[in-house]
Design an enzyme around this catalytic site. Structure first.
Site, PDB file in Angstrom:
ATOM      1  N   LYS A 107      49.098  33.049  32.554  1.00 12.42           N
ATOM      2  CA  LYS A 107      48.914  34.311  32.556  1.00 12.42           C
ATOM      3  C   LYS A 107      49.839  35.228  31.741  1.00 12.42           C
ATOM      4  O   LYS A 107      50.800  34.589  31.147  1.00 12.42           O
ATOM      5  CB  LYS A 107      49.601  34.557  34.150  1.00 12.42           C
ATOM      6  CG  LYS A 107      49.122  35.798  34.886  1.00 12.42           C
ATOM      7  CD  LYS A 107      47.826  35.504  35.441  1.00 12.42           C
ATOM      8  CE  LYS A 107      47.444  36.692  36.416  1.00 12.42           C
ATOM      9  NZ  LYS A 107      46.278  36.211  37.443  1.00 12.42           N
ATOM     10  N   THR A 191      34.640  37.133  41.473  1.00 13.86           N
ATOM     11  CA  THR A 191      35.706  37.028  42.171  1.00 13.86           C
ATOM     12  C   THR A 191      35.623  37.533  43.991  1.00 13.86           C
ATOM     13  O   THR A 191      35.870  37.018  44.798  1.00 13.86           O
ATOM     14  CB  THR A 191      37.084  37.795  41.523  1.00 13.86           C
ATOM     15  OG1 THR A 191      37.219  37.475  40.332  1.00 13.86           O
ATOM     16  CG2 THR A 191      38.328  37.373  42.375  1.00 13.86           C
ATOM     17  N   ASN A 222      37.650  45.757  40.932  1.00 12.23           N
ATOM     18  CA  ASN A 222      36.595  44.960  40.630  1.00 12.23           C
ATOM     19  C   ASN A 222      36.511  44.038  41.859  1.00 12.23           C
ATOM     20  O   ASN A 222      35.482  43.870  42.459  1.00 12.23           O
ATOM     21  CB  ASN A 222      36.862  44.397  39.239  1.00 12.23           C
ATOM     22  CG  ASN A 222      35.629  43.143  39.282  1.00 12.23           C
ATOM     23  OD1 ASN A 222      35.844  42.014  39.414  1.00 12.23           O
ATOM     24  ND2 ASN A 222      34.580  43.712  38.658  1.00 12.23           N
ATOM     25  N   SER A 362      34.872  31.810  34.941  1.00 11.84           N
ATOM     26  CA  SER A 362      35.150  32.094  33.515  1.00 11.84           C
ATOM     27  C   SER A 362      35.029  30.524  32.886  1.00 11.84           C
ATOM     28  O   SER A 362      34.727  30.186  31.959  1.00 11.84           O
ATOM     29  CB  SER A 362      36.611  32.180  33.656  1.00 11.84           C
ATOM     30  OG  SER A 362      37.240  33.552  33.567  1.00 11.84           O
TER      31      SER A 362
HETATM   32  N1  GLU Z   1      42.555  36.981  36.530  1.00 11.72           N
HETATM   33  C1  GLU Z   1      41.589  35.953  37.513  1.00 11.72           C
HETATM   34  C2  GLU Z   1      42.499  35.495  38.423  1.00 11.72           C
HETATM   35  O1  GLU Z   1      43.555  35.833  38.895  1.00 11.72           O
HETATM   36  C3  GLU Z   1      40.788  35.257  36.623  1.00 11.72           C
HETATM   37  C4  GLU Z   1      41.382  34.431  35.662  1.00 11.72           C
HETATM   38  C5  GLU Z   1      40.469  33.610  34.735  1.00 11.72           C
HETATM   39  O2  GLU Z   1      39.042  33.828  34.719  1.00 11.72           O
HETATM   40  O3  GLU Z   1      40.941  33.088  33.937  1.00 11.72           O
HETATM   41  O4  GLU Z   1      42.094  34.693  39.138  1.00 11.72           O
END
Ligand code: GLU
Length: 428
Positions: A107, A191, A222, A362
């Site tokens: 992250k 998501t 989103n 992703s």
């Molecule tokens: N930010 C999204 C999450 O917390 C997606 C992360 C990603 O696609 O790598 O799951």
């Protein structure tokens, strides 16, 4: 705003420790998995439009990459801290393992408020982020993606900076790219749709007809928007949506007891998920205090904003009618609230299972990029639906069979997979 009385990394470690105990993990494995493989703390100087230079604090962390390259979003938030990024990267490890995709957990974060920055300033910030991290990210090292207050345009600036430095094209270096530029169809919806695929399966298991249910949602970014859209399409009724209002520096709950129209609300929100108060009033919405979303007489609560929202202090405000807590956000519930949820008989869809649709898509984006062949949206969503349904059912069945709280069941599945990987690699 995130509740700053709780440290999300302490929360993440507390959750891990509890299940490490259930699984009787040895000390070395515990030490490895409750910490990070790699933490980068750095600064990004950005020339602002007024000619001054502003220095932003930034982070990128890999919690564990035994199952594959680090994977996880990049957040732009004024309250970002090293510990929020630590927690979120740890949760990414469990998230990728829960849906069984070959990726690790990572992250990033930048302490900034993009709502107050021009497009040019945001672009320079994104390019600066990648210039510093160039040798520490990559399709086979660590792959960023959008998260809170970042989007496809931010990803594209970062990819362009990376490819300019490398002198080659590397579409797999980042995900959440715009469609037509290596992005996957369905990524925007993924998501939020994933949240509702889990909810739909959960209600089926509980013998509850989704068309007879109502929900209240915190957030309208989103994730919340697409969760609201699919839930409504499946016949559910969204009674209230709450979101942050940057202008008034407070949150509001927008309520329509006969049912909110997600498309109508989406049309009056800004790029960061703030709904226009005046326009909402004109459309017949009641505008209530921000935390009212939690007190609604609904069957389903969907926190889809930030961490630490559901605490023992606010738990008594939750209606007795609530049957399912669907954690679309990362870490919305504090560990000291888990026992209260369990005792109240509320079914929990834990965060890293509930919101795994984004990272699953992703992964599909990377697969399509590797083939340089892009699937139609229906195909992406069908694969996403299958992956989410299977992963959810696996966790649900384990919880039923072993009489485990759903969060513990999700952790058992995820930790077991990661432990297997670190053992096979000979790390422990
Ligand atoms: N930010 C999204 C999450 O917390 C997606 C992360 C990603 O696609 O790598 O799951």
């Amino acid at each position: 705003m995130a509740n700053q009385n709780y440290n999300p990394f302490v929360n993440a470690q507390t959750q891990f420790d509890r299940v490490a105990e259930i699984l009787e993990l040895d000390q070395g494995t515990r030490d490895l998995l409750r910490q990070h493989c790699q933490e980068i703390h750095f600064t990004i100087p950005v020339k602002m439009d007024d000619g001054t230079t502003k220095v932003f604090k930034a982070f990128r962390m890999i919690h564990n990459d035994a199952r594959g390259p680090g994977k996880g979003g990049l957040r732009f938030h004024p309250h970002e801290t090293a510990d929020t990024v630590r927690a979120l990267s740890m949760w990414m490890t469990w998230k990728c393992a829960a849906v069984d995709i070959p990726l690790g957990g990572a992250k990033g974060g930048v302490v900034c408020d993009p709502r107050t920055m021009s497009k040019g300033e945001q672009e320079r910030l994104c390019r600066g982020y990648i210039r510093r991290l160039k040798s520490l990210v990559g399709y086979n090292i660590d792959v960023p993606a959008p998260d809170v207050m970042t989007n496809g345009q931010h990803m594209m600036w970062m990819l362009d900076e990376y490819e300019s430095i490398m002198g080659q094209r590397f579409p797999g270096m980042i995900t959440g790219k715009p469609v037509g530029m290596g992005g996957s169809l369905g990524r925007t919806e993924a998501t939020g749709y994933g949240v509702i695929y889990c909810l739909r399966e959960c209600l089926k298991n509980m013998n509850i007809d989704i068309t007879k249910t109502s929900a209240s949602i915190q957030g309208f970014g989103n994730v919340a928007e697409y969760a609201a859209r699919l839930y409504t399409e499946l016949g559910g009724k969204v009674v209230a949506v709450s979101c942050w209002n940057a202008e008034d520096k407070t949150a509001y709950t927008f309520r329509k007891l006969e049912g909110c129209d997600p498309a109508e609300l989406a049309a009056i929100k800004d790029a960061f998920g703030s709904i226009d108060k005046e326009k909402a009033l004109a459309l017949g919405y009641e505008v209530l205090p921000g935390d009212e979303w939690l007190c609604q007489e609904v069957d389903v609560l969907i926190p889809a904003a930030l961490e630490n929202q559901i605490t023992p202090a606010v738990f008594p405000k939750i209606s007795k009618k609530v049957k399912v807590l669907c954690e679309a956000a990362n870490g919305p519930t504090t560990p000291d609230c888990d026992q209260l949820i369990e005792d109240a008989g509320i079914m929990l869809i834990p965060d890293f299972m509930c919101n795994a649709g984004g990272v699953t898509c992703s992964y599909f984006e990377q697969v399509q990029g590797n083939m340089n062949y892009y699937w139609p949206k229906e195909e992406v969503l069908e694969k996403l639906e299958n992956a989410m349904t299977k992963a959810f059912q696996n966790i649900y069945d384990l919880a039923q069979e072993k009489k485990l709280y759903m969060r513990d069941a999700a952790y058992v599945v995820a930790i077991n997979r990661v432990v297997n990987a670190v053992k096979l690699r000979g790390w422990v």
